[in-house]
Design an enzyme around this catalytic site. Structure first.
Site, PDB file in Angstrom:
ATOM      1  N   GLU A  44      14.962 -42.567  19.772  1.00 21.90           N
ATOM      2  CA  GLU A  44      15.386 -41.882  17.365  1.00 21.90           C
ATOM      3  C   GLU A  44      16.148 -40.671  18.099  1.00 21.90           C
ATOM      4  OE1 GLU A  44      11.727 -41.967  16.114  1.00 21.90           O
ATOM      5  OE2 GLU A  44      11.699 -44.403  15.388  1.00 21.90           O
ATOM      6  N   PRO A  45      17.033 -41.056  18.660  1.00 19.45           N
ATOM      7  CA  PRO A  45      16.989 -39.299  19.624  1.00 19.45           C
ATOM      8  C   PRO A  45      18.831 -38.677  17.959  1.00 19.45           C
ATOM      9  CG  PRO A  45      19.059 -40.621  20.219  1.00 19.45           C
ATOM     10  CD  PRO A  45      18.090 -41.506  19.882  1.00 19.45           C
ATOM     11  N   GLY A  46      18.550 -37.368  17.368  1.00 23.47           N
ATOM     12  CA  GLY A  46      19.239 -36.964  16.381  1.00 23.47           C
ATOM     13  C   GLY A  46      19.747 -35.686  16.681  1.00 23.47           C
ATOM     14  N   ARG A 104      18.885 -23.914   8.613  1.00 23.60           N
ATOM     15  CA  ARG A 104      18.262 -23.517   9.582  1.00 23.60           C
ATOM     16  C   ARG A 104      17.905 -21.873   9.917  1.00 23.60           C
ATOM     17  NH1 ARG A 104      19.393 -24.642  13.626  1.00 23.60           N
ATOM     18  NH2 ARG A 104      17.504 -25.593  15.082  1.00 23.60           N
ATOM     19  N   TYR A 157      13.933 -21.978   9.690  1.00 26.17           N
ATOM     20  CA  TYR A 157      12.832 -21.622  10.980  1.00 26.17           C
ATOM     21  C   TYR A 157      13.533 -20.188  12.108  1.00 26.17           C
ATOM     22  CZ  TYR A 157      13.529 -26.548  10.300  1.00 26.17           C
ATOM     23  OH  TYR A 157      13.332 -27.895  10.257  1.00 26.17           O
ATOM     24  N   CYS A 172      20.860 -14.137  -3.015  1.00 24.64           N
ATOM     25  CA  CYS A 172      20.822 -12.605  -4.007  1.00 24.64           C
ATOM     26  C   CYS A 172      19.078 -13.498  -3.225  1.00 24.64           C
ATOM     27  CB  CYS A 172      20.196 -13.458  -5.239  1.00 24.64           C
ATOM     28  SG  CYS A 172      22.100 -12.185  -5.766  1.00 24.64           S
TER      29      CYS A 172
END
Ligand SMILES: *Cc1c(COP(=O)(O)O)cnc(C)c1O
Length: 420
Positions: free
Chosen positions: A275-277, A315, A319, A344
């Site tokens: 299941e590569p994304g 991202r 993260y 803001c």
């Protein structure tokens, strides 16, 4: 390798100069390269040369754009979906139902039924409770569900904590030490065919070792389940391969990954699925943005304020992720700057103290490696609307997702009569 390269001093997507897209579609805009997607799809498949008849299901959540799914469908890819919405997209892109795997800890009754009605290839069951519910829904509606049991192997993927999924304390899968017992119990249910096991320990993995440890545990589980008299004909090894976000980063290659898989699974006697994304879509896209203005900040580096923001590319805010940032027409001059969006929130910061190409108001630039977990995580925060997406193919391009303007979102809202 990707197809976003400088030609005569101008960054191109394949044969299309990015300023042309900025002019015709506006910024910010996600730009994907078909040739890059296809290359990654091919390299991943070739990496699995040592595996007999692998089934590859693209993790739709990484990039659910219909045109992107279509590119991969034409390369023989199936889909790993985690919601009814993703299932609808995979089927709309022409993916064969039997090449669809349905993962996710919180599939609702309606989603289970949707999967059954579509006659998808496999449900990856994430709890005993879900298994009983799926069995009941299948019996009531006269279906049979092919199932794999997702196990939580309690392995530290050594990636960002928010994208680690294979530790005991994560919500995914059933505990390894109860997996054989649960498999046996579910195998006795009418409406289910328990045919395999599944793992997915996290995303953006930069080493193969945690994957190998997880797969070895899965191999022992298969033996244990078989010893208890149940059939195991399938094993789903999930996704997780990392991609280089920073020039110079090294990641395990699909070939190294495939060789490890072939070695560890040599005597499993199952059909393997993957299941590569991110590894397929990540480097196949950039987020093209324009500098609104630069702003001096005391004695420190200036702020480069771009028209893309954390709502378009989450991202970095979510993260602390790094995206390389390059000028579309670099002058050769360099500068040190903070790169921020207009939202803001202090979190709307793409980079601090970054050495970048010198940029000033009106210049175009790209955040690289934005093809996975980019547009799909967008929101309309600060009433900014949704960023459009473009797919390039050689010297042509098409808008594959229209910009959804802030006013279109507002059109879905209403002030009740009793307030008017
Ligand atoms: C997110 C996810 C994937 C894809 O992960 P990548 O790191 O993008 O390869 C695969 N399988 C499942 C179950 C997932 O949730």
């Amino acid at each position: 390798m990707d197809h976003f390269q400088l030609r005569d001093g101008v960054l191109h997507a394949e044969d299309v100069p990015l300023p042309r897209i900025a002019e015709e579609v506006g910024t910010p805009v996600y730009v994907y390269s078909r040739a890059t997607l296809e290359r990654h799809a091919k390299v991943f498949r070739e990496g699995l040369a040592g595996v007999k008849d692998p089934h590859i299901a693209f993790a739709v959540k990484a990039n659910p754009n219909l045109a992107v799914l279509k590119v991969l469908q034409r390369k023989g890819y199936g889909a790993d979906v985690v919601s009814g919405g993703e299932l609808t997209r995979a089927l709309a892109a022409g993916m064969a139902p039997d090449k669809v795997v349905f993962s996710g800890v919180g599939k609702t009754h309606a989603e289970l039924l949707q999967g059954l009605e579509a006659e998808i290839g496999q449900f990856n069951i994430e709890s005993e409770e879900e298994g009983y519910e799926l069995a009941a829904v299948a019996r009531r509606h006269g279906y049979n569900a092919n199932c794999a049991l997702r196990v939580n192997p309690d392995v530290d993927a050594r990636t960002h904590e928010k994208i680690s999924t294979g530790k005991r304390e994560n919500k995914f899968g059933v505990p390894l030490d109860r997996a054989a017992e649960i498999y046996g119990a579910l195998a006795a249910e009418d409406g289910l065919t328990m045919r395999g096991v599944a793992v997915h320990i996290g995303s953006q993995l930069s080493t193969l070792e945690p994957l190998e440890v997880a797969f070895e545990k899965l191999g022992r589980l298969i033996a244990e389940i078989r010893a208890a008299g149940h059939a195991v004909t399938h094993a789903d090894l999930g996704g997780g391969l990392g991609v280089p976000y920073k020039a110079g980063d090294t990641m395990p290659s699909p070939a190294e990954y495939g060789a490890m898989v072939a070695r560890v699974t040599a005597d499993w006697d199952v059909q393997l699925s993957f299941e590569p994304g991110r590894v397929i879509a990540g480097n196949a896209g950039v987020l093209l943005t324009r500098v609104i203005r630069t702003k001096r900040s005391g004695n420190g580096p200036p702020f480069v304020i771009v028209d893309a923001a954390m709502n378009d590319l989450a991202r970095p805010a979510m993260y602390g992720a790094w995206h390389d940032f390059d000028a579309v027409e670099p002058s050769g001059e360099r500068m040190t700057a903070h790169i921020v969006g207009p939202i803001c929130e202090t979190g709307d910061t793409f980079a601090m103290d970054r050495e970048i190409d010198a940029l000033s108001a009106g210049d175009l630039a790209v955040f690289r490696t934005a093809g996975a977990y980019g547009a799909t995580m967008a929101s309309s925060y600060n009433s900014r609307g949704f960023v459009p997406e473009v797919l390039v193919d050689g010297d042509k391009f098409a808008v594959v997702a229209e910009r959804i303007a802030a006013h279109a979102i507002m059109d879905a809202e209403k002030v009740p009569d009793w307030l008017a």
